[in-house]
Every structure is written in structure tokens, then in C-alpha cells.
Design a protein around this motif. Structure first.
Motif, PDB file in Angstrom:
ATOM      1  N   ARG A   5       0.829  -1.202   0.000  1.00  0.00           N
ATOM      2  CA  ARG A   5       0.000   0.000   0.000  1.00  0.00           C
ATOM      3  C   ARG A   5       0.864   1.254   0.000  1.00  0.00           C
ATOM      4  O   ARG A   5       0.547   2.222  -0.678  1.00  0.00           O
ATOM      5  N   GLN A   6       1.974   1.238   0.721  1.00  0.00           N
ATOM      6  CA  GLN A   6       2.864   2.393   0.730  1.00  0.00           C
ATOM      7  C   GLN A   6       3.416   2.653  -0.662  1.00  0.00           C
ATOM      8  O   GLN A   6       3.507   3.791  -1.094  1.00  0.00           O
ATOM      9  N   LEU A   7       3.758   1.615  -1.359  1.00  0.00           N
ATOM     10  CA  LEU A   7       4.292   1.763  -2.701  1.00  0.00           C
ATOM     11  C   LEU A   7       3.228   2.323  -3.641  1.00  0.00           C
ATOM     12  O   LEU A   7       3.501   3.212  -4.436  1.00  0.00           O
ATOM     13  N   SER A   8       2.015   1.851  -3.539  1.00  0.00           N
ATOM     14  CA  SER A   8       0.976   2.337  -4.439  1.00  0.00           C
ATOM     15  C   SER A   8       0.610   3.785  -4.129  1.00  0.00           C
ATOM     16  O   SER A   8       0.340   4.560  -5.044  1.00  0.00           O
ATOM     17  N   PHE A  12       1.033   6.779  -6.812  1.00  0.00           N
ATOM     18  CA  PHE A  12      -0.085   7.661  -7.124  1.00  0.00           C
ATOM     19  C   PHE A  12       0.309   9.124  -6.936  1.00  0.00           C
ATOM     20  O   PHE A  12       0.014   9.970  -7.779  1.00  0.00           O
ATOM     21  N   ALA A  13       0.999   9.418  -5.849  1.00  0.00           N
ATOM     22  CA  ALA A  13       1.428  10.794  -5.591  1.00  0.00           C
ATOM     23  C   ALA A  13       2.432  11.248  -6.641  1.00  0.00           C
ATOM     24  O   ALA A  13       2.389  12.394  -7.106  1.00  0.00           O
ATOM     25  N   PHE A  19       1.782  14.593 -13.728  1.00  0.00           N
ATOM     26  CA  PHE A  19       0.730  15.071 -14.627  1.00  0.00           C
ATOM     27  C   PHE A  19       0.386  16.534 -14.363  1.00  0.00           C
ATOM     28  O   PHE A  19       0.124  17.296 -15.297  1.00  0.00           O
ATOM     29  N   SER A  20       0.390  16.935 -13.098  1.00  0.00           N
ATOM     30  CA  SER A  20       0.091  18.336 -12.810  1.00  0.00           C
ATOM     31  C   SER A  20       1.221  19.241 -13.282  1.00  0.00           C
ATOM     32  O   SER A  20       0.976  20.357 -13.742  1.00  0.00           O
ATOM     33  N   SER A  39      10.295  23.694  -7.628  1.00  0.00           N
ATOM     34  CA  SER A  39       9.449  24.726  -7.028  1.00  0.00           C
ATOM     35  C   SER A  39       8.073  24.181  -6.641  1.00  0.00           C
ATOM     36  O   SER A  39       7.550  24.509  -5.574  1.00  0.00           O
ATOM     37  N   MET A  40       7.495  23.334  -7.465  1.00  0.00           N
ATOM     38  CA  MET A  40       6.196  22.770  -7.122  1.00  0.00           C
ATOM     39  C   MET A  40       6.317  21.769  -5.977  1.00  0.00           C
ATOM     40  O   MET A  40       5.442  21.707  -5.114  1.00  0.00           O
ATOM     41  N   GLY A  41       7.384  21.011  -5.955  1.00  0.00           N
ATOM     42  CA  GLY A  41       7.598  20.083  -4.849  1.00  0.00           C
ATOM     43  C   GLY A  41       7.771  20.797  -3.529  1.00  0.00           C
ATOM     44  O   GLY A  41       7.290  20.343  -2.489  1.00  0.00           O
TER      45      GLY A  41
END
Length: 88
Positions: A5-8, A12-13, A19-20, A39-41
Motif C-alpha cells: 500500500r505504501q508503494l501504491s 499515485f502521488a 501530470f500536474s 518549485s512545485m515540490g
């Protein structure tokens, strides 16, 4: 949380950030999205602290709100496919 679950969640993040960044680069007409990456990170860290003040608030939100909120992610592709098929 188990490792799968941590990997998924991490994947996803990462894909959401990628994509953003690509969309933002298209909107401001930048050829390479990589210049916006740092900068976004760096903007995401304070926003994450703003959204979840502490762990107990996050867990409460996850159990009360997230199941209903996640239904929009599950249903949205079906709605888009239906309207694309009808040609509206």
C-alpha cells in the motif's frame, strides 16, 4: 500500513505530481516541465501541513470522508466514457 500500500500511494502521488507539472507547463507555455519540478515540490510540503494538522485529524478524515470522496474518482471515467460514446 503494509509495504504494498505504501508503494501504491507513493506511485499515485508521483504520477499526480508528474501530470500536474505537465499540465502547468502547457498552461504557461514552457517547453520542459522539469524546470518547475523543484518549485512545485517545495510548495507541496507547506500545503500538506496545512491540510492535515495532525495524525488523528488525518485518520478521522480518512475514515469519514475519503470513502465518499473516492467514489468520484471511480465514477468519473464511467461518466466520461458514456458521454464520449453518445457524442455529446
Amino acid at each position: 500500513m503494509d509495504n504494498q500500500r505504501q508503494l501504491s500511494v507513493y506511485q499515485f502521488a508521483l504520477l499526480t505530481l508528474l501530470f500536474s507539472l505537465g499540465s502547468l507547463a502547457r498552461m504557461i507555455r514552457v517547453d520542459e516541465y522539469r524546470s518547475l519540478n523543484l518549485s512545485m515540490g517545495m510548495c507541496l510540503v507547506p500545503f500538506a501541513l496545512l491540510i492535515y494538522l495532525n495524525v488523528s485529524y488525518e485518520q478521522t478524515w480518512d475514515f469519514r470522508v475519503w470513502p465518499f470522496f473516492s467514489l468520484t474518482f471511480a465514477l468519473w471515467p464511467a461518466v466520461l466514457k458514456r458521454y464520449a460514446k453518445n457524442g455529446r
